[in-house]
Write a protein that holds these residues in place. Structure first.
Motif, PDB file in Angstrom:
ATOM      1  N   CYS A  61      51.292   2.683  74.327  1.00 33.39           N
ATOM      2  CA  CYS A  61      50.926   2.843  73.452  1.00 33.39           C
ATOM      3  C   CYS A  61      50.933   4.694  74.016  1.00 33.39           C
ATOM      4  O   CYS A  61      50.813   4.765  75.160  1.00 33.39           O
ATOM      5  CB  CYS A  61      48.988   3.173  73.314  1.00 33.39           C
ATOM      6  SG  CYS A  61      48.903   4.229  72.032  1.00 33.39           S
ATOM      7  N   PHE A  62      51.820   5.137  72.540  1.00 30.12           N
ATOM      8  CA  PHE A  62      52.130   6.346  72.393  1.00 30.12           C
ATOM      9  C   PHE A  62      51.761   7.487  71.802  1.00 30.12           C
ATOM     10  O   PHE A  62      51.103   6.525  71.001  1.00 30.12           O
ATOM     11  CB  PHE A  62      53.478   6.810  72.383  1.00 30.12           C
ATOM     12  CG  PHE A  62      54.876   5.955  73.060  1.00 30.12           C
ATOM     13  CD1 PHE A  62      54.742   5.598  74.350  1.00 30.12           C
ATOM     14  CD2 PHE A  62      55.880   5.457  72.992  1.00 30.12           C
ATOM     15  CE1 PHE A  62      56.010   4.925  75.536  1.00 30.12           C
ATOM     16  CE2 PHE A  62      56.956   5.438  73.391  1.00 30.12           C
ATOM     17  CZ  PHE A  62      56.976   5.197  74.796  1.00 30.12           C
ATOM     18  N   THR A  63      51.264   8.489  72.178  1.00 29.59           N
ATOM     19  CA  THR A  63      50.457   9.406  71.451  1.00 29.59           C
ATOM     20  C   THR A  63      51.440  10.668  70.962  1.00 29.59           C
ATOM     21  O   THR A  63      51.858  11.414  71.703  1.00 29.59           O
ATOM     22  CB  THR A  63      49.312  10.399  72.734  1.00 29.59           C
ATOM     23  OG1 THR A  63      48.693   8.975  72.447  1.00 29.59           O
ATOM     24  CG2 THR A  63      48.642  10.922  71.274  1.00 29.59           C
ATOM     25  N   LEU A  64      51.503  11.366  70.064  1.00 30.13           N
ATOM     26  CA  LEU A  64      53.027  11.740  69.483  1.00 30.13           C
ATOM     27  C   LEU A  64      52.529  12.894  69.057  1.00 30.13           C
ATOM     28  O   LEU A  64      50.952  12.998  69.052  1.00 30.13           O
ATOM     29  CB  LEU A  64      53.518  10.779  68.103  1.00 30.13           C
ATOM     30  CG  LEU A  64      54.014   9.930  68.109  1.00 30.13           C
ATOM     31  CD1 LEU A  64      54.550   9.569  66.949  1.00 30.13           C
ATOM     32  CD2 LEU A  64      55.040   9.850  69.423  1.00 30.13           C
ATOM     33  N   GLU A  65      52.852  14.071  68.627  1.00 33.17           N
ATOM     34  CA  GLU A  65      52.946  14.979  67.787  1.00 33.17           C
ATOM     35  C   GLU A  65      51.338  15.070  66.885  1.00 33.17           C
ATOM     36  O   GLU A  65      51.611  14.249  66.095  1.00 33.17           O
ATOM     37  CB  GLU A  65      53.179  15.977  67.712  1.00 33.17           C
ATOM     38  CG  GLU A  65      53.509  17.636  67.481  1.00 33.17           C
ATOM     39  CD  GLU A  65      54.274  18.944  67.357  1.00 33.17           C
ATOM     40  OE1 GLU A  65      53.980  19.743  67.048  1.00 33.17           O
ATOM     41  OE2 GLU A  65      55.815  17.837  67.363  1.00 33.17           O
ATOM     42  N   GLY A  66      50.371  15.936  66.818  1.00 32.52           N
ATOM     43  CA  GLY A  66      49.811  15.594  65.714  1.00 32.52           C
ATOM     44  C   GLY A  66      48.720  14.625  66.184  1.00 32.52           C
ATOM     45  O   GLY A  66      47.585  13.887  65.371  1.00 32.52           O
ATOM     46  N   ASP A  67      47.980  13.946  67.476  1.00 32.56           N
ATOM     47  CA  ASP A  67      47.519  13.018  68.037  1.00 32.56           C
ATOM     48  C   ASP A  67      48.021  11.498  66.899  1.00 32.56           C
ATOM     49  O   ASP A  67      46.830  10.387  67.199  1.00 32.56           O
ATOM     50  CB  ASP A  67      46.193  13.411  67.393  1.00 32.56           C
ATOM     51  CG  ASP A  67      45.637  14.149  68.822  1.00 32.56           C
ATOM     52  OD1 ASP A  67      46.190  14.227  70.154  1.00 32.56           O
ATOM     53  OD2 ASP A  67      44.484  15.073  68.702  1.00 32.56           O
ATOM     54  N   ILE A  68      49.309  11.559  66.704  1.00 31.88           N
ATOM     55  CA  ILE A  68      49.216  10.124  65.607  1.00 31.88           C
ATOM     56  C   ILE A  68      49.771   8.807  67.189  1.00 31.88           C
ATOM     57  O   ILE A  68      50.443   9.267  68.187  1.00 31.88           O
ATOM     58  CB  ILE A  68      50.609  10.642  64.898  1.00 31.88           C
ATOM     59  CG1 ILE A  68      50.478  11.125  63.593  1.00 31.88           C
ATOM     60  CG2 ILE A  68      51.331   8.808  64.869  1.00 31.88           C
ATOM     61  CD1 ILE A  68      51.657  12.183  63.244  1.00 31.88           C
TER      62      ILE A  68
END
Length: 92
Positions: A61-68
């Protein structure tokens, strides 16, 4: 004061630029792959009962910019994982 072309990240510069640099030059992609494969890595399986499909059944699981959150990802090997990390630059 930063010179021309330099950004002062402490004063509101873009951290994503640093993440790209980090994942591109410093992050130990192959070391992480070997650690997460637990000796089941496809290139150097040391025991006869090594499960070469072990790593591809791991879920990331990746967390991207903006908590996506980008969940339920799997990769066949370390180079595929490395490409995905470099392309997405996750914060977690």
């Amino acid at each position: 004061m930063p010179g021309m072309g330099e950004m002062n990240y402490a004063e509101g510069g873009n951290v994503q630029d640093l993440m790209k640099l980090y994942y591109g030059r410093l992050y130990p992609h192959q070391t992480m792959y070997k650690w997460l494969a637990y000796g089941n890595d496809t290139a150097k399986a040391k025991h006869p009962k090594a499960d070469k499909s072990f790593f591809s059944r791991r879920e990331f699981c990746f967390t991207l910019e903006g908590d996506i959150f980008v969940r339920y990802q799997s990769f066949k090997d370390g180079s595929e994982l490395e490409s995905a990390i470099k392309a997405r630059c996750p914060s977690k």
